[in-house]
Scaffold this motif. Sequence first.
Motif, mmCIF file in Angstrom:
data_model
loop_
_atom_site.group_PDB
_atom_site.id
_atom_site.type_symbol
_atom_site.label_atom_id
_atom_site.label_comp_id
_atom_site.label_asym_id
_atom_site.label_seq_id
_atom_site.Cartn_x
_atom_site.Cartn_y
_atom_site.Cartn_z
ATOM 1 N N LEU A 134 0.781 -1.150 -0.158
ATOM 2 C CA LEU A 134 -0.002 -0.117 -0.064
ATOM 3 C C LEU A 134 0.784 1.108 -0.056
ATOM 4 O O LEU A 134 1.942 1.446 0.763
ATOM 5 C CB LEU A 134 -0.940 0.075 1.266
ATOM 6 C CG LEU A 134 -2.006 -1.105 1.343
ATOM 7 C CD1 LEU A 134 -2.963 -1.007 2.527
ATOM 8 C CD2 LEU A 134 -2.952 -1.063 0.063
ATOM 9 N N PRO A 135 0.511 2.291 -0.651
ATOM 10 C CA PRO A 135 1.255 3.627 -0.856
ATOM 11 C C PRO A 135 1.174 4.500 0.285
ATOM 12 O O PRO A 135 0.099 4.255 1.296
ATOM 13 C CB PRO A 135 1.079 3.987 -2.155
ATOM 14 C CG PRO A 135 -0.552 3.725 -2.193
ATOM 15 C CD PRO A 135 -0.543 2.310 -1.656
ATOM 16 N N HIS A 136 1.885 5.411 0.372
ATOM 17 C CA HIS A 136 1.701 6.593 1.349
ATOM 18 C C HIS A 136 2.370 6.497 2.812
ATOM 19 O O HIS A 136 3.080 5.324 2.820
ATOM 20 C CB HIS A 136 0.143 7.038 1.690
ATOM 21 C CG HIS A 136 -0.634 7.365 0.221
ATOM 22 N ND1 HIS A 136 -0.054 8.166 -0.410
ATOM 23 C CD2 HIS A 136 -1.676 6.688 -0.210
ATOM 24 C CE1 HIS A 136 -0.849 8.473 -1.697
ATOM 25 N NE2 HIS A 136 -1.730 7.476 -1.494
ATOM 26 N N GLU A 137 1.797 6.853 3.595
ATOM 27 C CA GLU A 137 2.530 6.840 5.082
ATOM 28 C C GLU A 137 2.282 5.949 5.885
ATOM 29 O O GLU A 137 3.219 5.782 6.902
ATOM 30 C CB GLU A 137 2.287 8.377 6.062
ATOM 31 C CG GLU A 137 0.842 8.404 6.184
ATOM 32 C CD GLU A 137 -0.199 8.843 5.091
ATOM 33 O OE1 GLU A 137 -1.241 8.626 5.365
ATOM 34 O OE2 GLU A 137 0.426 9.547 4.080
ATOM 35 N N LYS A 141 1.212 -2.385 4.816
ATOM 36 C CA LYS A 141 0.776 -3.840 4.966
ATOM 37 C C LYS A 141 -0.877 -3.598 5.300
ATOM 38 O O LYS A 141 -1.474 -2.567 5.927
ATOM 39 C CB LYS A 141 1.275 -4.614 6.248
ATOM 40 C CG LYS A 141 2.426 -4.945 6.015
ATOM 41 C CD LYS A 141 3.175 -5.907 6.911
ATOM 42 C CE LYS A 141 4.554 -6.445 6.772
ATOM 43 N NZ LYS A 141 4.913 -7.265 7.530
ATOM 44 N N ILE A 142 -1.753 -4.421 4.726
ATOM 45 C CA ILE A 142 -3.115 -4.532 4.942
ATOM 46 C C ILE A 142 -3.393 -4.736 6.436
ATOM 47 O O ILE A 142 -2.685 -5.819 7.069
ATOM 48 C CB ILE A 142 -3.629 -5.630 4.179
ATOM 49 C CG1 ILE A 142 -3.700 -5.084 2.685
ATOM 50 C CG2 ILE A 142 -5.016 -5.839 4.489
ATOM 51 C CD1 ILE A 142 -4.513 -4.014 2.035
ATOM 52 N N ILE A 143 -4.217 -4.114 7.083
ATOM 53 C CA ILE A 143 -4.275 -4.554 8.599
ATOM 54 C C ILE A 143 -5.917 -5.094 8.667
ATOM 55 O O ILE A 143 -6.184 -5.624 9.623
ATOM 56 C CB ILE A 143 -4.371 -3.042 9.346
ATOM 57 C CG1 ILE A 143 -5.145 -2.058 8.982
ATOM 58 C CG2 ILE A 143 -2.813 -2.845 9.578
ATOM 59 C CD1 ILE A 143 -5.475 -0.991 9.828
ATOM 60 N N ILE A 171 -12.966 -6.049 -3.470
ATOM 61 C CA ILE A 171 -12.106 -5.075 -2.523
ATOM 62 C C ILE A 171 -13.217 -4.637 -1.557
ATOM 63 O O ILE A 171 -12.573 -4.428 -0.206
ATOM 64 C CB ILE A 171 -11.446 -3.915 -3.404
ATOM 65 C CG1 ILE A 171 -10.393 -4.678 -4.017
ATOM 66 C CG2 ILE A 171 -10.658 -3.113 -2.375
ATOM 67 C CD1 ILE A 171 -9.582 -3.821 -5.131
ATOM 68 N N ASP A 172 -14.031 -3.977 -2.087
ATOM 69 C CA ASP A 172 -15.183 -3.232 -0.861
ATOM 70 C C ASP A 172 -15.617 -4.417 -0.032
ATOM 71 O O ASP A 172 -15.672 -3.852 1.079
ATOM 72 C CB ASP A 172 -16.292 -2.735 -1.733
ATOM 73 C CG ASP A 172 -15.951 -1.674 -2.632
ATOM 74 O OD1 ASP A 172 -15.085 -1.026 -2.463
ATOM 75 O OD2 ASP A 172 -16.755 -1.229 -3.637
ATOM 76 N N GLU A 173 -15.811 -5.776 -0.067
ATOM 77 C CA GLU A 173 -16.429 -6.535 0.865
ATOM 78 C C GLU A 173 -15.131 -6.979 1.662
ATOM 79 O O GLU A 173 -15.377 -7.493 2.616
ATOM 80 C CB GLU A 173 -16.785 -7.899 -0.108
ATOM 81 C CG GLU A 173 -18.147 -7.375 -0.746
ATOM 82 C CD GLU A 173 -18.575 -8.648 -1.608
ATOM 83 O OE1 GLU A 173 -17.968 -9.678 -1.579
ATOM 84 O OE2 GLU A 173 -19.600 -8.495 -2.406
ATOM 85 N N GLN A 181 -9.971 2.703 -0.668
ATOM 86 C CA GLN A 181 -9.557 3.883 -1.411
ATOM 87 C C GLN A 181 -8.137 3.733 -1.894
ATOM 88 O O GLN A 181 -7.844 4.089 -2.898
ATOM 89 C CB GLN A 181 -9.983 4.942 -0.509
ATOM 90 C CG GLN A 181 -9.823 6.200 -1.538
ATOM 91 C CD GLN A 181 -10.806 6.061 -2.581
ATOM 92 O OE1 GLN A 181 -11.996 5.965 -2.409
ATOM 93 N NE2 GLN A 181 -10.083 6.581 -3.780
ATOM 94 N N LYS A 182 -7.194 3.443 -0.824
ATOM 95 C CA LYS A 182 -5.652 3.183 -1.153
ATOM 96 C C LYS A 182 -5.561 2.263 -2.157
ATOM 97 O O LYS A 182 -4.898 2.592 -3.259
ATOM 98 C CB LYS A 182 -5.010 2.955 -0.010
ATOM 99 C CG LYS A 182 -4.570 3.974 0.974
ATOM 100 C CD LYS A 182 -3.881 3.784 2.209
ATOM 101 C CE LYS A 182 -3.812 5.063 3.096
ATOM 102 N NZ LYS A 182 -2.837 4.558 4.145
#
Length: 192
Positions: A134-137, A141-143, A171-173, A181-182
Amino acid sequence: MSCFKLPIGLCNDIEKLIQKFGGYKEEIDEKFIGKIGRLCKPKAQGGLGFQDLCKFNDAMLAKRFWQLVTNTDSLLYKVFKSKYFPNGNISYAKPNSGSFAWRSVLRARKVISIGARWRIGDGTQIRIFNDNWLPHECDGKIISPPSIIPRNATVFALIDSGSCWWNSQLIDESFLPFETQKIKDIPLCAIA
């Protein structure tokens, strides 16, 4: 410094020698110049530009690790691969009883993993719940807990093969709203 992890005590001793090399005594250091933390500040910030040797050593080892990741044609990579990770990837190699140089380079894996992010590509090599992608700050990792998607699934499972774009419904589910969103903001290239 770029091949072996130096002991912390040795780094501290070298830093003390650097201080002495400047001709400063400890009393003068504390009064006028400051402790080693202040000496290590960049010159632009009023320091003398000395390096924190432990961090510098970690950075040099991380550079060596990154060279092994990106330059798979090098002799060093071929030797390490045949001996320490013949069936896998250097990123997942086990720190077994290898040479001191090998164990030192593997310790630098942690430095790389803190800031490294996968580029999606076709998503077949990126594990959804284990890898930093996942990008950004955030840490990358997916939590979200695995629910519909198995724990060992790859990012490829999130891509709709017909449109070569994200499978929005899945993805939404499967993920928390901010992660959704990321993920959807990450551009994909056409899968050949």
